[in-house]
Design an enzyme around this catalytic site. Structure first.
Site: not given
Length: 591
Positions: A73, A106-107, A457
C-alpha cells in the site's frame, strides 16, 4: 572626455555588472532548488513504483523497535519511511490526501506526480518558465477530467454484482487478493448498510462526503484460523471476555446495557497517603465500610434495571475488585470490563446508550435495550467474543453463524448470494443497528494487519462509488486514453503550452509502462499495442495482468473497473502537487 565623466562611466558599468551577477545568482539558486526538489520527489516515486498493480512487489519495513511490516500500500509505505526532505514530504501528504479522498490509488497518484515532475525538468532545461509549465499543467488536468467523465459508465447502487466486481478490483493488487471473493462482498454490504438511505435511494449521480460514515464500520482482528473464517455482523461484537470469576452470567435475554466510565472498587485519595491501622477493630471497620460502599453502588445499578455492565478501562486504579464482582454476580448482572476509549463512540452509536461518568448520573434513561447479549466461542478453540443480538437481522445472522462462520456475505452452502433476512430488512428500520462489525481472522499478525488495510481500501472504494456513481475501466485504460487524447489536443495548441501539454500526456504513459514492467511483460510492446487500439477509438482497452501472460483487453468486458472518483482525484491531486513543487524557487530555514 574629462576625468569626472570617465569615472562616472566606470562606476555605471560596475553597477550594471553587479546587478547582472546578482540576477544570475538568484536564477541559478532557484534552478538548483527546483532540481533538488524534483530529484527528491522522483526518488520517492521510484521507491513505490515497483509496488504498483496486481503483480507489484511488496515492501518489508522494519521499525525502530524491530517491528516488521509487509505491505504494498503506497500510503502505508510512504508514511513509514520517515522522510525528512520537504519536497518528499509533500508526496507523503499527497498519498495521505488520496487515501482520505478516494481510499485507493495512493501509489498511482505518487507515480503520476513523479512522472509529471520528471517531464517538467526537461521543459525547464529547454528554457520554459515554471509558471508557464504550471499553467499548462492545470489546463491539461482540466481537459483530462473532461476526458475521464466522457469514458465513465454510470452504475446503479442496486446492482450489487457490479459493486462486488469493483471491490474485487481494488483487492486484486493486495497481498490478500486470493481472498477477494470473500472480502469484496463484505465491503459492499457493510458500506451500503451504513450509508444514509436518502443518498442511496436518490437518483442523483453525486453525493456529499457525509453520505457514508465509515466510523460506523468497525474492524476487529482475532488471531487464529484463516481469512476464510472472517465474517460480517450487523451490530456490535466485543473481543473482551465476560468476567465469570465470581460466577456471573454469560448470557442475558432482554438486556439493559449500561456503559460506565467510573470504577466499582474501593475509593482512593488523589495523592499518595498511608493509612495506619493500629488494632483489629479499626481494620474490621474499614473493611465493613468498604463492603457497604460497594454494595450500595451495586444496588443502585441494579435498581435502574441494568443487567449488562460495560466498564471502561481505567489507568488510575482497578475498574472492579473481587467484592464488586461478587455482588454483581449475585444480582445476575453480566460484566464486561476493559472497554477501550476508542470503542466508546462505536458502542454508543450501535446500542443508543449514553456513557455514564458517575454513579450520581446513573439513570434508567441512559441504558440501551438489546434482545440478547451472550458470550460465544469464535471457533473450536478458546477464542471467545461477546455479541449483541439486536433485531431480526442480527438474530438471523447469529443463527447462520451457528453453522457457518462467514456471516452476512455467505450462505451456509457457501454461495455469495445475499441472505433473505438481509434483503428483506432495509437499513433505517428502528430495530436494526446502523453499524457493522467485521471480524477478521488470520494465522499471524502480519496477515491480519495487511488484511485490515486491504479491507479499508475496499470500503473506501465502495464509498467513492456512493459519492460519484460511475465507473471507469482499470488496467491503465484511463491513463492511456487521457494520454492519447491530450496528445491530439496538444497539436491544436501553439507556443510553449503545446510542448507542456504534450509532456503532460507523455508522462501519463508511466502508469501502463510500470504495470507491464512489474508484471514481467515487454513494456514497449504493450504500450505500443495499447496506444494503437486507443487511437482507433477503443476507450476501454487496458492491460489485463491476471490473464495468462498478460494481454491487452477490454477492461469493462473483463470486469476490471474502478470508481471514477479514484481516477479524477489522482489526476487532480498529482497535478496540484507537481505545480506546487514547480513554483518553489527558494527554501528558507527558520529556527
Amino acid at each position: 572626455m574629462n576625468n569626472h565623466q570617465a569615472t562616472a562611466l566606470i562606476r555605471s558599468g560596475q553597477q550594471g555588472r553587479t546587478g547582472d551577477n546578482s540576477t544570475s545568482a538568484t536564477t541559478a539558486k532557484a534552478r538548483d532548488v527546483r532540481v533538488a526538489n524534483i530529484a527528491a520527489a522522483k526518488a520517492l516515486a521510484d521507491a513505490v513504483r515497483t509496488s504498483l498493480g496486481p503483480r507489484g512487489m511488496d515492501k518489508m519495513i522494519e521499525g525502530a523497535r524491530g517491528d516488521v511490516l509487509i505491505t504494498n500500500d503506497g500510503a502505508t509505505i510512504l508514511d513509514r519511511l520517515g522522510v525528512q526532505e520537504p519536497a518528499a514530504k509533500m508526496l507523503v501528504n499527497l498519498a495521505k490526501s488520496q487515501d482520505i479522498e478516494a481510499g485507493d490509488g495512493t501509489t498511482t497518484v505518487v507515480v503520476i506526480c513523479g512522472a509529471l515532475l520528471a517531464a517538467s525538468q526537461l521543459l525547464l532545461e529547454r528554457g520554459i518558465h515554471p509558471t508557464t509549465i504550471s499553467d499548462a499543467y492545470q489546463s491539461a488536468c482540466t481537459e483530462a477530467l473532461r476526458i475521464i467523465d466522457s469514458i465513465a459508465v454510470p452504475v446503479s447502487l442496486s446492482d450489487r454484482d457490479e459493486l462486488v466486481k469493483l471491490a474485487t478490483t481494488a483487492l486484486n493488487s493486495k497481498i490478500v487478493s486470493q481472498h477477494a471473493s470473500l472480502l469484496a462482498p463484505i465491503a459492499v454490504d457493510a458500506v451500503l448498510h451504513v450509508a444514509e438511505r436518502r443518498f442511496i435511494e436518490s437518483e442523483a449521480t453525486e453525493a456529499p462526503p457525509q453520505a457514508v460514515d465509515l466510523s460506523r464500520i468497525r474492524i476487529i482482528k482475532k488471531l487464529g484460523s484463516t481469512i476464510e473464517d472472517s465474517f460480517l455482523y450487523p451490530g456490535l461484537i466485543l473481543t473482551q471476555s465476560v468476567v465469570k470469576s465470581a460466577g456471573g452470567p454469560s448470557r442475558i435475554v432482554n438486556a439493559q446495557v449500561a456503559l460506565i466510565q467510573f470504577c466499582l472498587s474501593a475509593p482512593k485519595t488523589d495523592i499518595e497517603n498511608n493509612v495506619v491501622v493500629q488494632d483489629y477493630a479499626a481494620m474490621d471497620r474499614i473493611l465493613r465500610e468498604e463492603r457497604q460502599h460497594i454494595l450500595q453502588m451495586c444496588k443502585k445499578i441494579k435498581a435502574t434495571g441494568c443487567n449488562v455492565l460495560l466498564i471502561q478501562k481505567s489507568i488510575l486504579r482497578d475498574a472492579t475488585n473481587d467484592l464488586s464482582l461478587h455482588y454483581l454476580a449475585k444480582m445476575k448482572i453480566m460484566v464486561v470490563r476493559d472497554i477501550e476509549r476508542d470503542q466508546v463512540g462505536f458502542i454508543c452509536k450501535t446500542l443508543g446508550c449514553v456513557p455514564i461518568a458517575g454513579l450520581d448520573t446513573f439513570t434508567a434513561d441512559k441504558l440501551a435495550k438489546v434482545d440478547v447479549v451472550e458470550e460465544v466461542a469464535l471457533d473450536s478453540g478458546d477464542e471467545k467474543i461477546v455479541r449483541f443480538v439486536q433485531g431480526p437481522a442480527a438474530a438471523a445472522t447469529a443463527a447462520a453463524l451457528a453453522s457457518n462462520t462467514n456471516g452476512l456475505s455467505m450462505l451456509p452452502d457457501g454461495s455469495s448470494e445475499r441472505p433473505a433476512f438481509w434483503t428483506s430488512l432495509p437499513a433505517g428500520t428502528s430495530n436494526l443497528p446502523q453499524t457493522m462489525t467485521i471480524v477478521l481472522r488470520g494465522s499471524n499478525q502480519l496477515i491480519l494487519d495487511e488484511a485490515e488495510r486491504s479491507l479499508h481500501d475496499a470500503l473506501c472504494v465502495v464509498r467513492s462509488l456512493v459519492r460519484k456513481r460511475s465507473l471507469v475501466p482499470g488496467g491503465a485504460a484511463v491513463e492511456t486514453e487521457v494520454s492519447v487524447r491530450l496528445g491530439e489536443w496538444a497539436k491544436t495548441l501553439s507556443g510553449a503550452k503545446a510542448y507542456c501539454v504534450k509532456s503532460y500526456a507523455e508522462a501519463l504513459e508511466t502508469i501502463p509502462y510500470t504495470l507491464a514492467e512489474n508484471a514481467g511483460l515487454n513494456p514497449i510492446q504493450v504500450i505500443t499495442e495499447l496506444r494503437n487500439r486507443h487511437v482507433r477509438g477503443e476507450k476501454s482497452v487496458g492491460i489485463h495482468i491476471r490473464r495468462s501472460g498478460g494481454v491487452v483487453a477490454n477492461m469493462l468486458s473483463e470486469h476490471v473497473v474502478q470508481p471514477t472518483l479514484v481516477s479524477s482525484s489522482a489526476f487532480t491531486l498529482a497535478t496540484e502537487a507537481a505545480r506546487m513543487i514547480l513554483k518553489i524557487d527558494d527554501i528558507v530555514v527558520t529556527r
